[in-house]
Design an enzyme around this catalytic site. Sequence first.
Site, PDB file in Angstrom:
ATOM      1  N   HIS A 543       0.808  -1.222   0.000  1.00  0.00           N
ATOM      2  CA  HIS A 543       0.000   0.000   0.000  1.00  0.00           C
ATOM      3  C   HIS A 543       0.841   1.272   0.000  1.00  0.00           C
ATOM      4  O   HIS A 543       0.504   2.218   0.699  1.00  0.00           O
ATOM      5  CB  HIS A 543      -0.877   0.029   1.262  1.00  0.00           C
ATOM      6  N   HIS A 586      -7.132  -0.448   3.291  1.00  0.00           N
ATOM      7  CA  HIS A 586      -6.448  -0.948   2.109  1.00  0.00           C
ATOM      8  C   HIS A 586      -6.748   0.040   0.980  1.00  0.00           C
ATOM      9  O   HIS A 586      -7.753   0.752   1.023  1.00  0.00           O
ATOM     10  CB  HIS A 586      -6.916  -2.367   1.811  1.00  0.00           C
TER      11      HIS A 586
HETATM   12  C1  LIG Z   1      -0.685  -8.418  -4.023  1.00  0.00           C
HETATM   13  C2  LIG Z   1      -1.513  -7.206  -3.700  1.00  0.00           C
HETATM   14  C3  LIG Z   1      -2.652  -7.364  -2.920  1.00  0.00           C
HETATM   15  C4  LIG Z   1      -3.435  -6.257  -2.616  1.00  0.00           C
HETATM   16  N1  LIG Z   1      -4.640  -6.433  -2.001  1.00  0.00           N
HETATM   17  C5  LIG Z   1      -5.480  -5.381  -1.841  1.00  0.00           C
HETATM   18  C6  LIG Z   1      -6.802  -5.570  -1.360  1.00  0.00           C
HETATM   19  O1  LIG Z   1      -7.253  -6.696  -1.127  1.00  0.00           O
HETATM   20  N2  LIG Z   1      -7.576  -4.470  -1.164  1.00  0.00           N
HETATM   21  C7  LIG Z   1      -7.129  -3.206  -1.414  1.00  0.00           C
HETATM   22  O2  LIG Z   1      -7.861  -2.250  -1.173  1.00  0.00           O
HETATM   23  N3  LIG Z   1      -5.889  -3.008  -1.922  1.00  0.00           N
HETATM   24  C8  LIG Z   1      -5.080  -4.059  -2.168  1.00  0.00           C
HETATM   25  N4  LIG Z   1      -3.851  -3.877  -2.733  1.00  0.00           N
HETATM   26  C9  LIG Z   1      -3.422  -2.502  -3.043  1.00  0.00           C
HETATM   27  C10 LIG Z   1      -4.103  -1.896  -4.263  1.00  0.00           C
HETATM   28  O3  LIG Z   1      -4.400  -2.875  -5.209  1.00  0.00           O
HETATM   29  C11 LIG Z   1      -3.182  -0.834  -4.843  1.00  0.00           C
HETATM   30  O4  LIG Z   1      -2.800   0.084  -3.846  1.00  0.00           O
HETATM   31  C12 LIG Z   1      -3.807  -0.041  -5.993  1.00  0.00           C
HETATM   32  O5  LIG Z   1      -4.373  -0.920  -6.926  1.00  0.00           O
HETATM   33  C13 LIG Z   1      -2.732   0.841  -6.643  1.00  0.00           C
HETATM   34  O6  LIG Z   1      -3.300   1.578  -7.686  1.00  0.00           O
HETATM   35  P1  LIG Z   1      -2.394   2.538  -8.579  1.00  0.00           P
HETATM   36  O7  LIG Z   1      -3.243   3.018  -9.681  1.00  0.00           O
HETATM   37  O8  LIG Z   1      -1.741   3.557  -7.709  1.00  0.00           O
HETATM   38  O9  LIG Z   1      -1.218   1.612  -9.128  1.00  0.00           O
HETATM   39  P2  LIG Z   1      -1.304   0.280  -9.994  1.00  0.00           P
HETATM   40  O10 LIG Z   1      -2.665  -0.285 -10.022  1.00  0.00           O
HETATM   41  O11 LIG Z   1      -0.231  -0.615  -9.500  1.00  0.00           O
HETATM   42  O12 LIG Z   1      -0.997   0.768 -11.459  1.00  0.00           O
HETATM   43  C14 LIG Z   1       0.269   1.194 -11.917  1.00  0.00           C
HETATM   44  C15 LIG Z   1       0.410   0.710 -13.349  1.00  0.00           C
HETATM   45  O13 LIG Z   1       1.483   1.395 -13.984  1.00  0.00           O
HETATM   46  C16 LIG Z   1       2.219   0.466 -14.759  1.00  0.00           C
HETATM   47  N5  LIG Z   1       3.574   1.013 -14.936  1.00  0.00           N
HETATM   48  C17 LIG Z   1       4.533   1.151 -13.991  1.00  0.00           C
HETATM   49  N6  LIG Z   1       5.641   1.702 -14.549  1.00  0.00           N
HETATM   50  C18 LIG Z   1       5.365   1.925 -15.850  1.00  0.00           C
HETATM   51  C19 LIG Z   1       6.105   2.483 -16.925  1.00  0.00           C
HETATM   52  N7  LIG Z   1       7.351   2.928 -16.766  1.00  0.00           N
HETATM   53  N8  LIG Z   1       5.502   2.554 -18.129  1.00  0.00           N
HETATM   54  C20 LIG Z   1       4.231   2.118 -18.312  1.00  0.00           C
HETATM   55  N9  LIG Z   1       3.492   1.576 -17.315  1.00  0.00           N
HETATM   56  C21 LIG Z   1       4.046   1.497 -16.102  1.00  0.00           C
HETATM   57  C22 LIG Z   1       2.153  -0.807 -13.932  1.00  0.00           C
HETATM   58  O14 LIG Z   1       2.461  -1.938 -14.696  1.00  0.00           O
HETATM   59  C23 LIG Z   1       0.729  -0.780 -13.439  1.00  0.00           C
HETATM   60  O15 LIG Z   1      -0.154  -1.382 -14.350  1.00  0.00           O
HETATM   61  C24 LIG Z   1      -3.044  -4.957  -3.066  1.00  0.00           C
HETATM   62  C25 LIG Z   1      -1.914  -4.807  -3.861  1.00  0.00           C
HETATM   63  C26 LIG Z   1      -1.148  -5.927  -4.190  1.00  0.00           C
HETATM   64  C27 LIG Z   1       0.060  -5.742  -5.069  1.00  0.00           C
END
Ligand SMILES: Cc1cc2nc3c(=O)[nH]c(=O)nc-3n(C[C@H](O)[C@H](O)[C@H](O)COP(=O)(O)OP(=O)(O)OC[C@H]3O[C@@H](n4cnc5c(N)ncnc54)[C@H](O)[C@@H]3O)c2cc1C
Length: 608
Positions: A543, A586
């Site tokens: 997170h 979360h």
């Molecule tokens: C194993 C796991 C279990 C979890 N369980 C829960 C849960 O049960 N409940 C909950 O509320 N939260 C949970 N979380 C946390 C939650 O899923 C994340 O905090 C949230 O989805 C993050 O969203 P985001 O948009 O910030 O990043 P992300 O969804 O991670 O998106 C970032 C994206 O950018 C892409 N990217 C990165 N660098 C580059 C680049 N240079 N060029 C192009 N693309 C790139 C990545 O591949 C990814 O697709 C969990 C996370 C994980 C990893």
Amino acid sequence: MSEKSSADISDVQGREFDYVIVGGGTSGLCLASRLAEDPNITVLVLEAGSDHLKDDNILVPAQFGSHFSNPKYDWAIKTTPQGQEGRVYTWTRGKALGGSSAINFLCWNKPPREEIDHWEQLGNDGWNWERYQKSLRKLEGYHLPTERSIALHKLNFDDLDIGKDGPIKLLHPATITQPELKAYETWLKLGIPEAAAPMSGDPKGALFMPITVDPTTYTRSYATNVFFLPHGDRNNLTVLTSAYVNKILTRQRESPEEQLTATGVEFTHGDIVHTVQARKEVILCAGALKSPQILELSGIGRKEVLNAAGIPVQLELDGVGENLQEHQFVTTTYELAESYEGITIDSRRGEANHEEHLRKLRESREGAFTLGITGFAFTRLEAISSPDRAKEILALAKQYENNSKYSEGLQAQYNIQAARLKDAAPCEIILYPGFFGFPNPPQPGKKYFTIMAALNHNFSRGTIHVKSSNPADSADVDPRYYEEDIDLQIFVETLKFARKVAESAPLNEILASPLKEVNPGPDVKTDEDLREYIKKYGGTTFHTIGTLSMLPQDKGGVVDKDLKVYGTANIRVVDLSIAPLHIAAHTMATAYAIAEQAADIIKGKSKL
Ligand SMILES: Cc1cc2nc3c(=O)[nH]c(=O)nc-3n(C[C@H](O)[C@H](O)[C@H](O)COP(=O)(O)OP(=O)(O)OC[C@H]3O[C@@H](n4cnc5c(N)ncnc54)[C@H](O)[C@@H]3O)c2cc1C
């Protein structure tokens, strides 16, 4: 209506789009879909991972941890060595279309009302609970449990205050096991109240959380099948996968006073470096670990970091990569009584069992794939710790208030943290209906139950910074775990409470008697032992926030309340990097909420 499919490089290379979104993850796809509602604008999403469409490894729920360190799905980012022990942690983060929503544990969790209001209090007008809740109400599509499920669990979720008509499908797991139901009862007996409003601002206490699963197909409901696939009719939305963005391209400034303007991005696709132009904006949605890296690779950040990495400075901005905040968890595992005849998550291990449980899932919505991580308790420190220890820790927190040691920006955060420790819920207990623990492994033929302890309001702050100008090199990720010892002290109290839950009735009636604690195990006795156990076997709850914080610039901020990077004309950040202070929740729902609010800001509809 036709389904959307991902684009070909020829649809992108050398072209110009109004908005170029970097990262097709949780917030990226949500934002892209909202922006593309206007047919007059064009949106490009560049995602480093593959699209994984119709991939059962993503769609079938309850495959917890199966993606860990698999490079097809997981960035598996290594931290710098932590503490005196020099332990290197691996941080799983989603690398796929849908980002972390494609591989996460599906729990739909919203923070306490006041913790979002604290974001506004830190200088971010409009970022408050009312606005947050409005965003998520639009997205939530909760389905009541079936009659079978209600009869089985004797739980009724009728009065849950949650959105029912939105596109993200939510339900309670079709199967909740007896140990989970008994642990819930045990919490109540130990004085943890039922959460008053788990989905509408007061999740403190015990609750069964919904999960992001579609009731019609019983498959994962995540950013890809909510915000991308259904939009086959939107020619103005282009998504290219396996496209790794190296940096933002900017126009040379005539003077330091001039704002920095992004003209597009450079990305690698199939070993070839390409560029694409942005007519209006470049928006970083690469997550809290990758968005700061991309800014620094583009020459935006701390001068000394950029100089050391050999990156020409385009714009000095000291907050980039700072204020990193994390959640951690550690587990306790117990053998279940031989008399327990029910399933656990482990029932699906082995090829034959896997197939059998998949069949049950598809034919009758039963079996191990219909389990979930659903039982949670968010508690105050005083509710779980001895009065003396709680008093000592609360007194320790006072030292973070108005202390000249800290910068003005950090002080503003610490004042909130120190004050809220008494009434907030930094301590979390999570139920896992199966084996999840270290270092002792499960024994064949036995069934297990896991109680996790988690830590949510860390005082320690970390950093993430590039080491070189090569986009393929990993950055230095340094969470500085337990640099503030108060974190470890609160964590120890939470872990002790997890053990107490296992020892108490009625949960202990369904665990092996005498109690068989596999992890940490009977040799781990004293607070000192528990501290060592946590340092050795605790891990990330996945997170990370705060690495491009939304704060006033003189308080370490990187983006303003419109999520625009200070000193730039057209670069925004829309992901968890912008969250300035951590929440007792979360983070998936919050990533979607940030994207929703950002879409309104960009479309000029930011008023409530
Ligand atoms: C194993 C796991 C279990 C979890 N369980 C829960 C849960 O049960 N409940 C909950 O509320 N939260 C949970 N979380 C946390 C939650 O899923 C994340 O905090 C949230 O989805 C993050 O969203 P985001 O948009 O910030 O990043 P992300 O969804 O991670 O998106 C970032 C994206 O950018 C892409 N990217 C990165 N660098 C580059 C680049 N240079 N060029 C192009 N693309 C790139 C990545 O591949 C990814 O697709 C969990 C996370 C994980 C990893």
